[in-house]
Design a protein around this motif. Structure first.
Motif, PDB file in Angstrom:
ATOM      1  N   GLY A  57       0.804  -1.215   0.000  1.00 59.64           N
ATOM      2  CA  GLY A  57       0.000   0.000   0.000  1.00 59.64           C
ATOM      3  C   GLY A  57       0.832   1.257   0.000  1.00 59.64           C
ATOM      4  O   GLY A  57       0.368   2.326  -0.414  1.00 59.64           O
ATOM      5  N   GLU A  58       2.103   1.168   0.451  1.00 58.85           N
ATOM      6  CA  GLU A  58       2.992   2.325   0.452  1.00 58.85           C
ATOM      7  C   GLU A  58       3.213   2.879  -0.955  1.00 58.85           C
ATOM      8  O   GLU A  58       3.569   4.055  -1.115  1.00 58.85           O
ATOM      9  CB  GLU A  58       4.360   1.945   1.028  1.00 58.85           C
ATOM     10  N   LEU A  59       3.034   2.035  -1.963  1.00 57.64           N
ATOM     11  CA  LEU A  59       3.261   2.468  -3.337  1.00 57.64           C
ATOM     12  C   LEU A  59       2.056   3.185  -3.932  1.00 57.64           C
ATOM     13  O   LEU A  59       2.100   3.642  -5.069  1.00 57.64           O
ATOM     14  CB  LEU A  59       3.635   1.268  -4.207  1.00 57.64           C
ATOM     15  N   ASP A  66       3.685   6.553   8.606  1.00 56.06           N
ATOM     16  CA  ASP A  66       4.591   7.247   9.527  1.00 56.06           C
ATOM     17  C   ASP A  66       6.006   6.694   9.427  1.00 56.06           C
ATOM     18  O   ASP A  66       6.983   7.446   9.516  1.00 56.06           O
ATOM     19  CB  ASP A  66       4.070   7.105  10.966  1.00 56.06           C
ATOM     20  N   GLU A  67       6.119   5.381   9.247  1.00 56.24           N
ATOM     21  CA  GLU A  67       7.430   4.740   9.141  1.00 56.24           C
ATOM     22  C   GLU A  67       7.460   3.869   7.895  1.00 56.24           C
ATOM     23  O   GLU A  67       7.218   2.661   7.956  1.00 56.24           O
ATOM     24  CB  GLU A  67       7.715   3.911  10.393  1.00 56.24           C
ATOM     25  N   PRO A  68       7.744   4.452   6.737  1.00 56.02           N
ATOM     26  CA  PRO A  68       7.744   3.664   5.494  1.00 56.02           C
ATOM     27  C   PRO A  68       8.805   2.569   5.525  1.00 56.02           C
ATOM     28  O   PRO A  68       9.885   2.740   6.100  1.00 56.02           O
ATOM     29  CB  PRO A  68       8.044   4.705   4.414  1.00 56.02           C
ATOM     30  N   VAL A  69       8.474   1.437   4.887  1.00 55.50           N
ATOM     31  CA  VAL A  69       9.379   0.292   4.844  1.00 55.50           C
ATOM     32  C   VAL A  69       9.984   0.119   3.448  1.00 55.50           C
ATOM     33  O   VAL A  69      11.168  -0.170   3.311  1.00 55.50           O
ATOM     34  CB  VAL A  69       8.647  -0.999   5.260  1.00 55.50           C
ATOM     35  N   PHE A  70       9.166   0.324   2.425  1.00 57.02           N
ATOM     36  CA  PHE A  70       9.606   0.100   1.043  1.00 57.02           C
ATOM     37  C   PHE A  70       9.791   1.393   0.264  1.00 57.02           C
ATOM     38  O   PHE A  70      10.679   1.475  -0.570  1.00 57.02           O
ATOM     39  CB  PHE A  70       8.589  -0.779   0.304  1.00 57.02           C
ATOM     40  N   PHE A  71       8.929   2.367   0.517  1.00 56.34           N
ATOM     41  CA  PHE A  71       8.950   3.566  -0.327  1.00 56.34           C
ATOM     42  C   PHE A  71       8.541   4.778   0.490  1.00 56.34           C
ATOM     43  O   PHE A  71       7.474   4.799   1.112  1.00 56.34           O
ATOM     44  CB  PHE A  71       7.990   3.383  -1.505  1.00 56.34           C
ATOM     45  N   ASP A  72       9.415   5.780   0.499  1.00 57.50           N
ATOM     46  CA  ASP A  72       9.127   7.052   1.155  1.00 57.50           C
ATOM     47  C   ASP A  72       8.581   8.007   0.103  1.00 57.50           C
ATOM     48  O   ASP A  72       9.344   8.571  -0.689  1.00 57.50           O
ATOM     49  CB  ASP A  72      10.396   7.616   1.790  1.00 57.50           C
ATOM     50  N   LEU A  79      13.294   2.314  -0.507  1.00 57.23           N
ATOM     51  CA  LEU A  79      14.073   1.853   0.631  1.00 57.23           C
ATOM     52  C   LEU A  79      14.544   0.417   0.403  1.00 57.23           C
ATOM     53  O   LEU A  79      14.169  -0.220  -0.582  1.00 57.23           O
ATOM     54  CB  LEU A  79      13.233   1.973   1.900  1.00 57.23           C
ATOM     55  N   LEU A  80      15.371  -0.100   1.304  1.00 59.54           N
ATOM     56  CA  LEU A  80      15.976  -1.417   1.114  1.00 59.54           C
ATOM     57  C   LEU A  80      15.792  -2.271   2.370  1.00 59.54           C
ATOM     58  O   LEU A  80      16.744  -2.532   3.106  1.00 59.54           O
ATOM     59  CB  LEU A  80      17.469  -1.266   0.782  1.00 59.54           C
ATOM     60  N   PRO A  81      14.564  -2.727   2.622  1.00 52.94           N
ATOM     61  CA  PRO A  81      14.339  -3.571   3.808  1.00 52.94           C
ATOM     62  C   PRO A  81      15.016  -4.922   3.658  1.00 52.94           C
ATOM     63  O   PRO A  81      15.292  -5.382   2.547  1.00 52.94           O
ATOM     64  CB  PRO A  81      12.815  -3.718   3.848  1.00 52.94           C
ATOM     65  N   GLY A  82      15.272  -5.584   4.772  1.00 49.55           N
ATOM     66  CA  GLY A  82      15.887  -6.897   4.761  1.00 49.55           C
ATOM     67  C   GLY A  82      14.891  -7.986   4.389  1.00 49.55           C
ATOM     68  O   GLY A  82      13.683  -7.768   4.309  1.00 49.55           O
ATOM     69  N   THR A  83      15.423  -9.177   4.187  1.00 52.55           N
ATOM     70  CA  THR A  83      14.592 -10.303   3.779  1.00 52.55           C
ATOM     71  C   THR A  83      13.548 -10.638   4.831  1.00 52.55           C
ATOM     72  O   THR A  83      12.408 -10.998   4.498  1.00 52.55           O
ATOM     73  CB  THR A  83      15.483 -11.520   3.488  1.00 52.55           C
TER      74      THR A  83
END
Length: 380
Positions: A57-59, A66-72, A79-83
């Motif tokens: 949904g971030e896309l 508030d705290e994006p994981v994949f895309f700001d 962004l570059l989250p871990g596996t």
């Protein structure tokens, strides 16, 4: 004994990706070389894709977590989250799609209830967890406590065809079997910015989706649209082992998809079809005479990319109309790995031009380089 594919259903997540908008996001990332920017522009623009779907949904244009994981979205940074973070999202969203697709397939199959299901086969190469999706389906869809469960994992884009083959074999071994097959792929969980050409191409193609169906020897209801599962075949090409691969990295799963893949498929596609057609001399003759399109009415080709479809169309002398189900699926949904061929089959079944008795050749490609094929007949 005739075994049928019934209740074929497809599901996608709610967030839509518009291809030019995704292209612009990837092209705007820092650290890209000029060559990479050109590859991004070309790969996205010639992909044959207009829209794709994602569980992220971030896309969405309207998302501001508030705290994006994949895309700001505010900075435009991917962004570059871990596996682990990616797989946690797989567990959350894949579970929902497995249940939605499985439920839809049962509800779309006249005369079949959840309590009738004897076997569950789940398919995915984009995440892992245990107890797995086969367990969740059995528990949450109210299947019998003794339902037998199988998971085909990490096989790649061709895996739904072996799943259907296994389902057919189970029905042939037990005429009372009712097998629920569900494929869920969340490919967008593994997208990332990169200067690597293979990663760029993957980012321009892959999407999320789910497909499911019931496989059983029970006779379809009068007027019900279904497929008879006639037979299956597998071929491993003598080259291409290093040209298509799928490995687990520290920041998600990493795709190898070289530009040589379409040429390899084009060179070996007739050889891959020979064992499928062998029991019917007329089909073999048509294949030898480059007239396969005349002998088989419909072609469910996994749309791994536009160039792959172009090679298949030219090599087998198929008509533009015969490739429309695959091209339209690619245009509207992108490449959803193993689930994609189920979307193509659904389009053929929905097409008013497909009539009772029409033959369908299905084909999907994956690591190895492996070609999985199936021959089906339209029912209804």
């Amino acid at each position: 004994m005739t075994v049928a594919l019934r209740g074929l259903s497809t599901v996608v997540p709610p967030t839509v990706l518009v291809q030019p908008e995704v292209r612009d996001v990837f092209a705007a990332q820092e650290g890209l070389s000029r060559l990479s920017q050109r590859i991004i522009s070309t790969s996205f623009d010639v992909s044959g894709i207009e829209t794709r779907y994602t569980v992220l949904g971030e896309l969405s244009r309207d998302a501001h977590p508030d705290e994006p994981v994949f895309f700001d979205i505010d900075s435009g940074e991917l962004l570059l989250p871990g596996t682990k973070a990616r797989n946690e999202l797989y567990i959350e969203h894949a579970t929902r799609l497995y249940l939605d697709a499985g439920r839809a397939a049962i509800e779309a199959t006249p005369g079949v209830e959840a309590s009738d299901v004897t076997h569950v086969i789940t398919v995915s190469c984009t995440g892992f967890y245990a107890p797995g999706p086969d367990y969740v389906i059995a528990r949450d869809l109210g299947l019998p406590a003794g339902v037998q469960r199988f998971h085909l994992g990490f096989m790649g884009c061709y895996a739904s065809i072996p799943a259907l083959r296994l389902a057919k074999q189970l029905c042939e071994a037990d005429a009372s079997a009712v097998v629920l097959v569900v494929s869920v792929e969340l490919c967008t969980l593994h997208l990332r910015s990169s200067n690597d050409p293979d990663t760029i191409v993957a980012s321009s193609l892959f999407a999320d989706g789910a497909g499911a169906a019931i496989v059983t020897a029970r006779e379809p209801e009068p007027g019900e649209r279904a497929f008879d599962l006639d037979r299956f075949a597998t071929r491993i090409t003598p080259v291409g082992e290093g040209d298509m691969a799928w490995k687990i990295g520290d920041h998600g799963f990493e795709m190898v998809l070289s530009t040589a893949v379409p040429a390899i498929i084009g060179e070996h596609i007739t050889g891959a079809l020979e064992p499928l057609f062998a029991p019917e001399p007329a089909l073999v003759d048509a294949l030898s005479a480059d007239a396969s399109g005349d002998a088989i009415e419909h072609w469910a080709i996994h749309p791994g990319g536009r160039s792959i479809l172009d090679k298949v169309e030219a090599r087998l002398a198929l008509s533009e109309a015969q490739l429309l189900p695959a091209r339209d699926t690619l245009r509207d949904f992108g490449n959803m790995s193993s689930a994609t061929v189920l979307f193509v089959l659904r389009r053929i079944l929905d097409d008013a031009a497909s009539a009772d008795g029409d033959r369908v050749a299905a084909m999907a490609f994956g690591p190895g380089l492996t070609v999985e094929t199936a021959l089906l007949t339209v029912r209804g």
